[in-house]
Design a protein around this motif. Sequence first.
Motif, PDB file in Angstrom:
ATOM      1  N   ILE A 173       0.785  -1.683   0.190  1.00 31.69           N
ATOM      2  CA  ILE A 173      -0.183  -0.052   0.073  1.00 31.69           C
ATOM      3  C   ILE A 173       0.965   1.369   0.136  1.00 31.69           C
ATOM      4  O   ILE A 173       0.612   1.938  -0.547  1.00 31.69           O
ATOM      5  CB  ILE A 173      -0.838  -0.033   1.193  1.00 31.69           C
ATOM      6  N   ASN A 174       1.515   1.087   0.948  1.00 28.05           N
ATOM      7  CA  ASN A 174       3.014   2.331   0.978  1.00 28.05           C
ATOM      8  C   ASN A 174       3.491   2.273  -0.467  1.00 28.05           C
ATOM      9  O   ASN A 174       3.719   3.879  -0.574  1.00 28.05           O
ATOM     10  CB  ASN A 174       3.733   2.285   2.524  1.00 28.05           C
ATOM     11  N   THR A 175       3.952   1.033  -0.792  1.00 25.15           N
ATOM     12  CA  THR A 175       4.809   1.781  -1.732  1.00 25.15           C
ATOM     13  C   THR A 175       4.142   1.703  -3.451  1.00 25.15           C
ATOM     14  O   THR A 175       4.324   2.552  -3.997  1.00 25.15           O
ATOM     15  CB  THR A 175       5.458   0.331  -2.332  1.00 25.15           C
ATOM     16  N   LEU A 180       2.139   6.462  -7.057  1.00 23.02           N
ATOM     17  CA  LEU A 180       1.232   7.165  -8.254  1.00 23.02           C
ATOM     18  C   LEU A 180       1.122   8.082  -7.576  1.00 23.02           C
ATOM     19  O   LEU A 180       0.933   9.246  -8.383  1.00 23.02           O
ATOM     20  CB  LEU A 180      -0.251   6.825  -6.990  1.00 23.02           C
ATOM     21  N   ASP A 181       1.666   8.887  -6.427  1.00 17.26           N
ATOM     22  CA  ASP A 181       1.958  10.205  -5.777  1.00 17.26           C
ATOM     23  C   ASP A 181       2.503  10.607  -6.800  1.00 17.26           C
ATOM     24  O   ASP A 181       2.725  12.291  -7.173  1.00 17.26           O
ATOM     25  CB  ASP A 181       1.988  10.198  -4.304  1.00 17.26           C
ATOM     26  N   LYS A 182       4.103   9.658  -7.277  1.00 16.33           N
ATOM     27  CA  LYS A 182       5.037  10.547  -7.849  1.00 16.33           C
ATOM     28  C   LYS A 182       4.378  10.611  -9.189  1.00 16.33           C
ATOM     29  O   LYS A 182       5.214  11.191  -9.681  1.00 16.33           O
ATOM     30  CB  LYS A 182       6.174   9.206  -7.296  1.00 16.33           C
ATOM     31  N   GLN A 183       4.432   9.560  -9.715  1.00 15.30           N
ATOM     32  CA  GLN A 183       3.763   9.687 -10.911  1.00 15.30           C
ATOM     33  C   GLN A 183       2.398  10.299 -11.599  1.00 15.30           C
ATOM     34  O   GLN A 183       2.351  11.177 -12.540  1.00 15.30           O
ATOM     35  CB  GLN A 183       2.654   7.789 -11.495  1.00 15.30           C
ATOM     36  N   LYS A 272      -2.178  -7.880  -6.679  1.00 19.20           N
ATOM     37  CA  LYS A 272      -1.286  -9.354  -6.368  1.00 19.20           C
ATOM     38  C   LYS A 272      -0.452  -9.106  -5.195  1.00 19.20           C
ATOM     39  O   LYS A 272       1.090  -8.825  -5.039  1.00 19.20           O
ATOM     40  CB  LYS A 272      -0.172 -10.317  -7.102  1.00 19.20           C
ATOM     41  N   LEU A 273      -0.820 -10.041  -3.566  1.00 16.88           N
ATOM     42  CA  LEU A 273      -0.404 -10.116  -2.623  1.00 16.88           C
ATOM     43  C   LEU A 273       0.973 -10.528  -3.154  1.00 16.88           C
ATOM     44  O   LEU A 273       1.739 -10.584  -2.100  1.00 16.88           O
ATOM     45  CB  LEU A 273      -1.399 -10.025  -1.425  1.00 16.88           C
ATOM     46  N   GLY A 274       1.048 -12.274  -3.505  1.00 15.79           N
ATOM     47  CA  GLY A 274       1.584 -12.904  -2.782  1.00 15.79           C
ATOM     48  C   GLY A 274       0.975 -14.688  -3.579  1.00 15.79           C
ATOM     49  O   GLY A 274      -0.387 -14.707  -3.874  1.00 15.79           O
ATOM     50  N   ASP A 275       2.179 -15.449  -2.706  1.00 18.65           N
ATOM     51  CA  ASP A 275       0.759 -17.124  -2.784  1.00 18.65           C
ATOM     52  C   ASP A 275       0.656 -17.418  -1.837  1.00 18.65           C
ATOM     53  O   ASP A 275       2.306 -17.028  -0.779  1.00 18.65           O
ATOM     54  CB  ASP A 275       2.191 -17.966  -3.903  1.00 18.65           C
TER      55      ASP A 275
END
Length: 563
Positions: A173-175, A180-183, A272-275
């Motif tokens: 979420i933070n990343t 998105l903020d930077k973009q 995708k969070l992962g597996d």
Amino acid sequence: MADNISIAEAQMPQVCHMCEENADIKFKCLDCAFLLCPRCRKLHEKVRTKYVHQIIDLKDKRVISKDSKSNRVYPIRCEFHADENYIMCCQECQQLVCATCILTMHQKHEMGDMTIILSSKVTKLKQYQETIDTTILPNISRNYARYDDLMEFHTKRVDIAKTGILDWKNYLINTVTKLLDKQAEKFCEQIDKNIDEIKQNILPQLSELDDMKRHIKEVRSEIELVTNSHDLTQMINLEKSMESSLKKVNAQKKKERTNYFEFTQSELKIPKLGDLTLKAVFELQCTQSIETGLSCIDKMASYKHGELLVRNLELKNVCLLKTVHDKIIELQKWNIEVKDITALQTGEIIVILVDKPDLRLLPNKQHETIQVIRDCADIFFDTAPQIPTALHTTRENNVIISTVETGRDWLPMDDPCKVEIIVITAKSDIISRFIFDKDLFCFPNKITSIGTDICIADSISDYSGRLITLDNNGKVKWTYGDNETNSVIIADMVSTPLYNIVLLDSCQSVLRVLNSKGAFLNTWNLRDFNVTDAYAMTVSMDEQILIGCGQTGTNLHILEFRE
């Protein structure tokens, strides 16, 4: 004095032990310790036992046993005949009987003394009691501790997994937010730059058009004045000025094409969070390291609880050791050179002697010379003409044997060899025999089993090997380390209750763990456990991995595993 006491006891008011009614006691059976009335004496003589009833007259002082009182059994009511007590034990049915039982349900059965039978039962039950105290309860406690530890392990893994998921979610979420903020900031900067460029292009043109518009309006007003004045000279001058203005208007052109940014929303995709993958539990930790007093341990086999068979090839002997707390006690030693060793669950020790085409049972007594053992040891199973190389006792108490052709020890290992894998019972009856005529094995030197599958360590050379697993029909199920890039040197190996296989690679000083399908699970460096020069390995009766080392000092290590 003893005779007087016996006579006094005999004269005390008692009833017949057979009918329990008649108080006219005249006789006694010395074998059964029964007091009998005249009527029951003949009946008692007909009761079959392994003894000849010695019935004597109580008037005969010489034959009255002074121990009759101590041997007497407290009366126990018969469950079939409520008015009678048990008086004997039926040897054939192994149950207590009263006089009516003998006459009705146990005719012609051999009878035994209740006191002897009960004494044997008490002895047997006390043995069970000792087994419970020394083996069963400790095993239950040990298994309880293991399952409790396993439950704690899984509880911790749940917390670790959940914490990992939430931490990773927050990180994503933070990343993503930062991304998105930077973009968005970059997009806005691009838009601002574009509008600045457009302004630089359009605003000067607007200013120029304003000036031109104002000038044209002035010219128009002047045209109206000149035309009203009828002044030819002014008309000619104004016409020239108008032509010049029209040229300027016609010369006004767009300097360059302008572009604008249009924002298009991206397709909404859930990140995708992962597996989540199920991972087999297998953990190892060294719980104890012991100084045995032996110069080398290069072969091991689990014996009874707390006992261990070890071979010292350098000194050519086999020792039976017992672990007591942090110390080792040597219970027995055989001065003999063996190639491999195992033990049946009933306690018999089976060995492979050098250059002998058979398996032999080690005698219970210790011997001083090798020749005595070689000559007197019982042959357990004959493998001739093949020479046995390794053996293993399964959890079902069967024995698996690998054999090679005669003289194979002197041939290069990298040449295929005729090999027989034989499975026999604890009574040396053949269950199955698989023959491989130079088409699979080079030199099988270690065996273990997982269920009905047979795992065989095959040495291809001094520096390479592989693990071959056969099913119960002798067909290759899977292999591990079957090529140059994935070769493994197996000094020893064991299987666990849940069919994981632990391989000891003494050259790399590591333990490798595979599952029952040959998939790699994990590797442990033995140096992390302070284990050096590891030569041999076995699984103890209480499911611990024991590792023996080829050095003096601390050379026996106990590893707990969780699976």
